[in-house]
Design a protein around this motif. Structure first.
Motif, PDB file in Angstrom:
ATOM      1  N   PHE A  85       0.802  -1.236   0.066  1.00 35.01           N
ATOM      2  CA  PHE A  85       0.122  -0.054   0.099  1.00 35.01           C
ATOM      3  C   PHE A  85       0.756   1.314   0.105  1.00 35.01           C
ATOM      4  O   PHE A  85       0.500   2.116  -0.682  1.00 35.01           O
ATOM      5  CB  PHE A  85      -0.818   0.085   1.249  1.00 35.01           C
ATOM      6  CG  PHE A  85      -1.979   1.000   1.051  1.00 35.01           C
ATOM      7  CD1 PHE A  85      -3.437   0.755   0.627  1.00 35.01           C
ATOM      8  CD2 PHE A  85      -1.853   2.518   1.740  1.00 35.01           C
ATOM      9  CE1 PHE A  85      -4.116   1.797   0.692  1.00 35.01           C
ATOM     10  CE2 PHE A  85      -2.889   3.308   1.669  1.00 35.01           C
ATOM     11  CZ  PHE A  85      -4.094   3.081   0.890  1.00 35.01           C
ATOM     12  N   LEU A 130      -6.425   5.446  -4.346  1.00 34.01           N
ATOM     13  CA  LEU A 130      -6.412   4.272  -4.363  1.00 34.01           C
ATOM     14  C   LEU A 130      -7.698   3.801  -3.607  1.00 34.01           C
ATOM     15  O   LEU A 130      -8.520   2.572  -3.889  1.00 34.01           O
ATOM     16  CB  LEU A 130      -5.345   4.093  -3.220  1.00 34.01           C
ATOM     17  CG  LEU A 130      -3.996   3.541  -3.745  1.00 34.01           C
ATOM     18  CD1 LEU A 130      -3.159   3.335  -2.618  1.00 34.01           C
ATOM     19  CD2 LEU A 130      -3.790   2.529  -4.697  1.00 34.01           C
ATOM     20  N   LEU A 162     -10.012   1.002  -5.406  1.00 36.81           N
ATOM     21  CA  LEU A 162     -10.647   0.000  -4.694  1.00 36.81           C
ATOM     22  C   LEU A 162     -12.199  -0.295  -4.863  1.00 36.81           C
ATOM     23  O   LEU A 162     -12.738  -1.149  -5.306  1.00 36.81           O
ATOM     24  CB  LEU A 162     -10.156  -0.161  -3.301  1.00 36.81           C
ATOM     25  CG  LEU A 162      -8.718  -0.520  -3.181  1.00 36.81           C
ATOM     26  CD1 LEU A 162      -8.358  -0.247  -1.884  1.00 36.81           C
ATOM     27  CD2 LEU A 162      -8.651  -1.959  -3.399  1.00 36.81           C
ATOM     28  N   GLN A 222      -7.170  -6.128  -2.857  1.00 40.85           N
ATOM     29  CA  GLN A 222      -6.347  -6.347  -2.023  1.00 40.85           C
ATOM     30  C   GLN A 222      -6.296  -7.861  -1.977  1.00 40.85           C
ATOM     31  O   GLN A 222      -6.999  -8.704  -1.215  1.00 40.85           O
ATOM     32  CB  GLN A 222      -6.667  -5.897  -0.679  1.00 40.85           C
ATOM     33  CG  GLN A 222      -6.520  -4.090  -0.645  1.00 40.85           C
ATOM     34  CD  GLN A 222      -6.881  -3.658   0.721  1.00 40.85           C
ATOM     35  OE1 GLN A 222      -8.038  -3.571   0.999  1.00 40.85           O
ATOM     36  NE2 GLN A 222      -5.833  -3.280   1.341  1.00 40.85           N
ATOM     37  N   ILE A 241      -1.966  -4.301  -2.560  1.00 37.70           N
ATOM     38  CA  ILE A 241      -2.803  -3.437  -3.698  1.00 37.70           C
ATOM     39  C   ILE A 241      -2.367  -4.278  -5.082  1.00 37.70           C
ATOM     40  O   ILE A 241      -1.281  -4.470  -5.465  1.00 37.70           O
ATOM     41  CB  ILE A 241      -2.599  -2.164  -3.942  1.00 37.70           C
ATOM     42  CG1 ILE A 241      -3.015  -1.460  -2.711  1.00 37.70           C
ATOM     43  CG2 ILE A 241      -3.506  -1.681  -5.161  1.00 37.70           C
ATOM     44  CD1 ILE A 241      -4.510  -1.444  -2.288  1.00 37.70           C
TER      45      ILE A 241
END
Length: 252
Positions: free
Chosen positions: A211, A232, A236, A243, A249
């Motif tokens: 991350f 980020l 997501l 993840q 990531i």
């Protein structure tokens, strides 16, 4: 919000005087020999050095005429975190407050950063062009004596016509480093998520990227640390990445 000034490093670092605003708003300006009255600055240069850690950091930002001393502290936490991710050398843009500590020849002009980001050579060259134009306008005002602030700066420094010719040579030195084919249309702003997607292409292996390394990639692409984290989260949420393990990531 207070407008930002554009000034070359040689002029700003030579500042030895402040002056009251005279506009009823209080506060003072850092006044340079080139007649720039600075409260807030927008500068672009090459980050050549950074020192410190945690909540207080200092950096050296160079343009072709000299170097700015830049400081950042806990009052601008996103700027502190962003600077922590940037490794010299890199072109960096800084918006911040102009300050002057000490007096006389011991005076030191510093930019207290409020925000900073990595930029490319094109952005640096465009800043050089706009700063050159602003500087030449101020030098012309120093010569004709009709502008009140320029006249005040000339009295403070005892500026001579020879000094003004020297500052014009400074501008020529700066412009000599600008690419001849530079064009304003070369800069096309991208959304933070798109910048981060491009930055993450090829990062990491089969397990993805950590991350914090993903945030660092976003900063290198021109985002602040805060904006990189937000991008980020957006990626997501949109299913553009996932993840595979805690703290990791991976792009889809």
């Amino acid at each position: 919000m207070e407008p930002v000034e554009r000034v070359f490093a040689q002029d700003f670092s030579a500042a030895r005087h402040t002056a009251d605003s005279g506009d009823g708003r209080g506060g003072s300006y850092v006044v340079t020999p080139g007649a720039a009255w600075c409260r807030r600055l927008f500068i672009v240069g090459a980050l050549t050095e950074k020192r410190g850690s945690g909540d207080v950091m200092q950096a050296r930002l160079a343009d072709p005429t000299g170097a700015f001393q830049v400081s950042v502290d806990w009052q601008s936490p996103d700027a502190v975190e962003t600077l922590g991710y940037i490794e010299p050398p890199a072109f960096v843009a800084v918006t911040g407050r102009a300050t002057l500590t000490g007096t006389g020849e011991r005076a030191c002009a510093t930019v207290e950063a409020e925000a900073l980001s990595v930029v490319n050579r094109t952005a640096r060259d465009l800043w050089m062009l706009s700063t050159a134009g602003a500087t030449l306008d101020r030098l012309e005002a120093l010569l004709d004596g009709r502008d009140e602030r320029a006249s005040a700066a000339r009295r403070l420094y005892g500026t001579t016509d020879e000094d003004i010719r020297g500052m014009a040579a400074m501008v020529r030195t700066a412009l000599a480093t600008v690419r001849p084919d530079i064009a304003v249309g070369e800069i096309a702003p991208l959304a933070a998520r798109d910048l981060l997607l491009d930055a993450l292409e090829g990062e990491g292996g089969a397990r993805g990227v950590e991350f914090e390394d993903a945030v660092a990639a976003g900063v290198r692409a021109g985002l602040s640390a805060r904006d990189a984290r937000a991008a980020l989260e957006e990626l997501l949420a949109a299913g553009e990445c996932y993840q595979p393990a805690s703290g990791m990531i991976k792009l889809i």
